[in-house]
Scaffold this active site. Structure first.
Site, short mmCIF file in Angstrom:
data_model
loop_
_atom_site.label_atom_id
_atom_site.label_comp_id
_atom_site.label_asym_id
_atom_site.label_seq_id
_atom_site.Cartn_x
_atom_site.Cartn_y
_atom_site.Cartn_z
N HIS A 467 31.57 -48.02 39.01
CA HIS A 467 32.19 -49.30 39.33
C HIS A 467 32.49 -50.10 38.07
O HIS A 467 33.48 -50.84 38.01
CB HIS A 467 31.26 -50.11 40.24
CG HIS A 467 31.33 -49.67 41.67
ND1 HIS A 467 30.36 -49.94 42.59
CD2 HIS A 467 32.28 -48.96 42.34
CE1 HIS A 467 30.71 -49.43 43.77
NE2 HIS A 467 31.86 -48.85 43.63
N ARG A 611 49.60 -42.26 52.31
CA ARG A 611 48.58 -41.22 52.48
C ARG A 611 47.57 -41.68 53.52
O ARG A 611 47.07 -42.81 53.46
CB ARG A 611 47.86 -40.94 51.15
CG ARG A 611 46.83 -39.82 51.25
CD ARG A 611 46.14 -39.57 49.92
NE ARG A 611 45.30 -40.67 49.51
CZ ARG A 611 44.70 -40.76 48.32
NH1 ARG A 611 44.91 -39.80 47.42
NH2 ARG A 611 43.94 -41.79 48.02
N GLU A 704 45.73 -30.59 46.31
CA GLU A 704 44.52 -30.97 45.58
C GLU A 704 43.55 -29.82 45.43
O GLU A 704 42.59 -29.91 44.66
CB GLU A 704 43.82 -32.12 46.28
CG GLU A 704 44.67 -33.38 46.38
CD GLU A 704 44.04 -34.41 47.29
OE1 GLU A 704 43.42 -35.35 46.76
OE2 GLU A 704 44.16 -34.28 48.52
N ASP A 728 42.01 -34.20 41.39
CA ASP A 728 41.17 -33.31 42.19
C ASP A 728 41.52 -31.84 41.95
O ASP A 728 40.63 -30.98 41.89
CB ASP A 728 41.30 -33.63 43.68
CG ASP A 728 40.33 -34.73 44.11
OD1 ASP A 728 39.29 -34.89 43.45
OD2 ASP A 728 40.61 -35.42 45.11
N ARG A 738 34.92 -34.52 37.44
CA ARG A 738 35.65 -35.36 36.47
C ARG A 738 34.89 -36.61 36.09
O ARG A 738 35.27 -37.30 35.15
CB ARG A 738 37.03 -35.73 37.02
CG ARG A 738 37.04 -36.43 38.36
CD ARG A 738 38.47 -36.55 38.88
NE ARG A 738 38.56 -36.84 40.30
CZ ARG A 738 39.03 -37.97 40.80
NH1 ARG A 738 39.43 -38.92 40.00
NH2 ARG A 738 39.09 -38.14 42.10
N CYS A 775 51.32 -37.03 41.63
CA CYS A 775 50.80 -38.39 41.72
C CYS A 775 49.45 -38.53 41.04
O CYS A 775 48.81 -39.58 41.12
CB CYS A 775 50.69 -38.84 43.19
SG CYS A 775 49.54 -37.87 44.17
#
Length: 852
Positions: A467, A611, A704, A728, A738, A775
């Site tokens: 975060h 999406r 992905e 992904d 990642r 994307c």
């Protein structure tokens, strides 16, 4: 011998415990009894007794009769995950109740759609005292039919049989990295067998025979769990002392050290994390890029604040009132902070503090605090103990995404603790042009940074998905995570250069080096202004190839900025923002209104790809419980959640279809891995379109996982378009997280293996006349743009700030050169070799928020 008749606390069908879909109850680890599939929503007292436990989540309580028989009543399976939603306790701890008294009211309809099962267990936890059982079967009526008739020995006789008293240990935190597996369980059981006393190992409301290896393993005690040893017999005191010490030391398991006691100093720095990748240059420290950009400044070491607390309390009721008041105050502070962020139309940051509000009511935290208060401890002592226990447990998880959430818990803990103790949390003062270095920063720290003074920061903990990293990107502050622990030893005032693109911290920067960086920053700013001035010009290569450049967005605020930055539409609308910060799923009408507003903000003539909801076990929603998974990245997530919970998917598709009449809307499904998954969601889409009487919209898939890329030709028979989520796709191809502090630098979308999968996708799609977009993060990477064009990609969907620069770069390219570059990239051996093929590319990575 005595006899007890236990009336049914609910109406419904009776089932044996062996039929319960939970091994804890089915294997009678908690005790023996029966289960009821309820038809009413009020749990009644099954006999006269005292409420000796009431779970903070309101789903379970225990009654103790005058003869000491303890009856656990547990509503539903895994209902603790609902954190009290759907439950209304009608009694409190310590209440004396009569048979038939309402104990807990619960919402049958809500539990039916949110819980694993409604089966309610009625279990005698001290079943060792029972000598005979008579069990009901079939249908029973609450408060009327006898559920269980048991014959039992007296409490005194049970203790006498063991020759002594009952002794309970303090809570013990398990230090074993893999929990109490076979080896430590065997060590514990062998020691326990040397005592005459009956010995139990207690975990929450479950217990195991401490002399049985299989029983201990079945308890599934994990690292960081808190257990108690309970012994009854002549040598109970010695047994508890020996076994408690053994558990605290790890039962001889290799690599175990006792769990640390809570710190009592006012200011400290925690121990450094495990060693990471190091640079050979002593003046260069390496970390994980978590927010892009260059920063020059002087080091300021941030020390973690610790608040000393008084252990002894002032009475249980006083401490409970103080805790409730402190939590309410903290709740108000967080609500105010979230409201400010909403007013600024910043849902991503608001969502972080909404998650903090959830932590304030976490039942497991509150249960530990209540236990401490009931033993005479202060609320501050109990709260600090609970937060430390759970934060350390989270930090030790193998799932790095969840481990990084330990910092959120510490942040909330410090906020409440400061209110309880009256300690003032003063922000540390630092000068202008500062680069902060810390073991970790809390989200509250980051959100309140003075951007005019803080040029950048780096932490030894955390990763790119924390975060804190998300906040840094939203604030435009260059940042590194997971940097070498040596960073904590850099003296204050040291001049450094932080490169948030490459993930490096350069120490003792020379004046010449600093001047060079300043020039780069000035040139970058000039280039940014030039690119912005030409942002609305089309992205056409020097040899007349038109490439569509669109935006990745996450809400209405982003949508309002698309046109001004030159975006030709929306290539990815992450619909998750609609589902966060809520206690229930958004309605069809709510979704329709926001989709319509976004379409109108972008413009009816510009394409918008929505999406569908992309959540899973790694990023669950409170109202959409997903069973715990050992590896949530390979479990129920993306489209699999939609197919498993079709009511959520159908509602969203209906809202999208209704909004589609206002613009050029397409729908895209995440994490598609099989053709059948695509066919299933298309069938649902067609059903909803027919019921609404509207036309179908173009349907695409996110690429992905490698399976979707390898089978692109087969998917092209069903999909209208493809959008490659390289973030992904890269981690699934390389089997690297990642967000992992050690592995993240190797997770590069320009790895030739990933590029080959992109090429396969393009070839398969183009053979059927379908178009392909990207994307993911590399769509805005200057090194990647010419390679992607050379591979045949038709569209680039990038973060909003990257649009002008990507369009400007495309206008300076030739397709023949791009194709030659792509061929060389496919033949390369590593991502580093690929990047070396593009020496003239702008080095400033432009993917500050391009997570897909």
């Amino acid at each position: 011998m005595s006899q007890l008749k236990i009336l049914s606390p609910l109406s419904g069908q009776v089932w044996p415990l062996e039929r319960v879909p939970d091994p804890v109850f089915a294997q009678k680890m908690v005790g023996d009894g029966l289960s009821i599939d309820p038809t009413d929503g009020v749990l009644l007292a099954a006999c006269d007794g005292e409420v000796i436990s009431l779970h903070a989540a309101g789903h379970a309580l225990t009654l103790r009769t005058a003869d000491g028989i303890e009856i656990l009543m547990h509503v539903g399976i895994d209902t603790v995950t609902l954190k009290g939603e759907g439950f209304t306790p009608r009694v409190k701890l310590g209440d004396k109740v009569r048979i038939g008294t309402p104990l807990i009211e619960f919402d049958l309809d809500f539990l039916a759609t949110h819980a694993k099962s409604l089966l309610t267990q009625i279990v005698i936890t001290n079943s060792e005292r029972i000598t005979s059982w008579e069990r009901a079967s079939g249908i029973v009526s609450a408060g009327q039919d006898v559920l269980l008739t048991v014959t039992f020995t007296s409490e005194a006789a049970a203790v006498a049989a063991n020759g002594g008293k009952t002794v309970t240990s303090e809570a013990i935190m398990i230090p074993n990295r893999t929990g109490l597996h076979a080896r430590p369980a065997a060590v514990l059981a062998n020691l326990a067998k040397g005592f005459q006393s009956a010995i139990k190992l207690q975990l929450g409301d479950r217990h195991a025979n401490a002399k049985s290896v299989t029983s201990i393993m079945a308890l599934d005690v994990g690292c960081g769990s808190k257990v108690q040893v309970i012994a009854s017999g002549s040598d109970a005191t010695a047994a508890v002392e020996k076994l408690s010490g053994l558990l605290a030391q790890g039962c001889g398991d290799e690599g175990c050290v006792p769990a640390p006691a809570p710190a009592t100093t006012t200011v400290s720095q925690a121990a450094a994390p495990a060693p990471r990748r190091k640079a050979t240059d002593p003046d260069l420290l390496i970390g994980v890029p978590s927010s892009p950009g260059l920063a020059v400044g002087e080091v300021f070491q941030v020390l973690r604040m610790e608040i000393a607390v008084t252990e002894e309390g002032s009475g249980a009721e006083v401490e409970r009132r103080q805790l409730a008041a402190a939590i309410a105050t903290a709740q108000g502070q967080l609500e105010a902070l979230r409201a400010q962020l909403h007013a600024k139309a910043d849902p991503a940051k608001a969502a972080i503090f909404a998650a903090h509000e959830e932590l304030l009511s976490d039942p497991d935290l509150l249960e530990i605090v209540e236990s401490a208060i009931s033993k005479g401890k202060s609320a501050a002592f109990g709260w600090k103990k609970a937060v430390t226990t759970h934060a350390d447990r989270l930090a030790g998880l193998r799932n790095q995404l969840l481990a990084q959430r330990a910092n959120d818990l510490r942040d909330v803990g410090l906020r409440v603790l400061s209110i309880l103790t009256g300690a003032e949390i003063k922000p540390q003062e630092y000068g202008p042009s500062t680069v902060l270095i810390a073991e970790d920063l809390t989200p509250s720290d980051t959100a309140s940074l003075d951007r005019s003074r803080v040029m950048g920061f780096c932490t030894t903990r955390g990763g790119a998905t924390s975060h804190v990293a998300i906040l840094a990107r939203s604030l435009g502050i260059p940042a590194l995570a997971g940097i070498e622990p040596a960073a904590l030893e850099v003296p204050n005032g040291t001049l450094v250069i932080l490169d948030g693109n490459k993930g490096t911290l350069r120490l003792h920067a020379s004046p010449g080096h600093v001047a060079n960086i300043r020039r780069q920053q000035e040139l970058s700013e000039q280039r940014r202004k030039t690119n912005f001035a030409h942002a609305n010009e089309p992205a056409v290569t020097l040899d007349a190839k038109r490439i569509e450049v669109v935006a990745n967005i996450g809400g209405l605020k982003d949508a309002s900025e698309v046109c001004g930055l030159g975006g030709e539409g929306v290539g990815l609308l992450r619909s998750e923002f609609l589902f966060m910060e809520r206690s229930d799923a958004p309605s069809e009408e709510q979704q329709f209104e926001i989709y319509k507003s976004i379409i109108q903000a972008v413009g009816p003539d510009r394409p918008i790809i929505i999406r569908t909801l992309d959540v899973g076990g790694d990023k669950p929603l409170s109202y959409l419980p997903i069973p715990k998974e050992d590896n949530p990245f390979l479990g129920e997530r993306g489209v699999r959640v939609g197919l498993d919970r079709p009511e959520i998917l159908r509602t969203q598709l209906r809202a999208i279809l209704r909004a589609s009449v206002f613009g050029k809307v397409s729908v895209m499904f995440p994490m598609i891995s099989t053709v059948n998954e695509l066919r299933d969601v298309k069938a649902i889409l067609a059903q909803e379109a027919a019921s609404l009487g509207v036309g179908l919209v173009p349907t695409g898939i996110m690429v992905e996982v490698p399976a979707a890329a390898v089978m692109a030709a087969q998917f092209a028979r069903e999909a209208d378009f493809f959008s490659i989520g390289t973030n992904d796709l890269t981690q699934y191809t390389l089997a690297m997280d990642r967000g992992h502090p050690k592995l993240a630098p190797q997770v590069d979308g320009l790895n030739p293996a990933v590029l080959r999968l992109i090429a396969l996708t393009v070839d398969g799609a183009h053979s059927a006349g379908r178009w392909v977009g990207v994307c993911g993060g590399i769509a805005g990477d200057p090194c990647a743009v010419p390679i992607l064009l050379g591979l045949g990609v038709d569209e680039l969907s990038v973060s909003l700030p990257a649009i002008p620069a990507v369009k400007a770069q495309i206008r300076a390219l030739r397709m023949d050169a791009c194709r030659a570059l792509a061929e060389n990239a496919l033949a390369a051996e590593s991502a580093e070799a690929v990047r070396a093929l593009v020496p003239d590319a702008e080095t400033e990575v432009l993917t500050a928020s391009a997570s897909a």
